[in-house]
Design a protein around this motif. Sequence first.
Motif, PDB file in Angstrom:
ATOM      1  N   LEU A  74      -5.933   0.697  -0.365  1.00  0.00           N
ATOM      2  CA  LEU A  74      -5.361  -0.092  -1.454  1.00  0.00           C
ATOM      3  C   LEU A  74      -4.509   0.780  -2.378  1.00  0.00           C
ATOM      4  CD1 LEU A  74      -8.319  -2.467  -2.375  1.00  0.00           C
ATOM      5  CD2 LEU A  74      -6.118  -3.114  -1.385  1.00  0.00           C
ATOM      6  N   GLN A  75      -4.914   1.996  -2.583  1.00  0.00           N
ATOM      7  CA  GLN A  75      -4.142   2.914  -3.442  1.00  0.00           C
ATOM      8  C   GLN A  75      -2.816   3.302  -2.799  1.00  0.00           C
ATOM      9  OE1 GLN A  75      -6.703   6.197  -4.433  1.00  0.00           O
ATOM     10  NE2 GLN A  75      -7.967   4.967  -5.816  1.00  0.00           N
ATOM     11  N   GLN A  76      -2.765   3.235  -1.493  1.00  0.00           N
ATOM     12  CA  GLN A  76      -1.540   3.622  -0.767  1.00  0.00           C
ATOM     13  C   GLN A  76      -0.515   2.487  -0.727  1.00  0.00           C
ATOM     14  OE1 GLN A  76      -2.493   5.213   3.090  1.00  0.00           O
ATOM     15  NE2 GLN A  76      -4.126   6.519   2.255  1.00  0.00           N
ATOM     16  N   LEU A  77      -0.952   1.271  -1.021  1.00  0.00           N
ATOM     17  CA  LEU A  77      -0.022   0.137  -0.994  1.00  0.00           C
ATOM     18  C   LEU A  77       0.969   0.247  -2.157  1.00  0.00           C
ATOM     19  CD1 LEU A  77      -2.370  -2.909  -0.261  1.00  0.00           C
ATOM     20  CD2 LEU A  77      -0.697  -1.901   1.294  1.00  0.00           C
ATOM     21  N   PRO A  78       2.221  -0.081  -1.870  1.00  0.00           N
ATOM     22  CA  PRO A  78       3.175  -0.074  -2.989  1.00  0.00           C
ATOM     23  C   PRO A  78       2.851  -1.210  -3.948  1.00  0.00           C
ATOM     24  CG  PRO A  78       4.207  -0.888  -0.987  1.00  0.00           C
ATOM     25  CD  PRO A  78       2.820  -0.458  -0.619  1.00  0.00           C
TER      26      PRO A  78
END
Length: 66
Positions: A58-62
């Motif tokens: 989730l943290q990697q999603l833009p």
Amino acid sequence: MDSELSGLEQRLAALLAEYNRLRAENESLKRELGRAHEQNRSLAARIAAATSRLDSLLQQLPESTS
């Protein structure tokens, strides 16, 4: 008197048999409970690992821009 004694012996024998049966069942249930606790710990660890992976993804999603 003998019949009373015989009756008591029979009741005592039945009581001891029931005691032994319940004791064996209790030991079996203790082992089963131990396995269930271990499985619960294992599942909790798997859930924690999956949660961590999901949080990382989730943290990697833009961020969405609206």
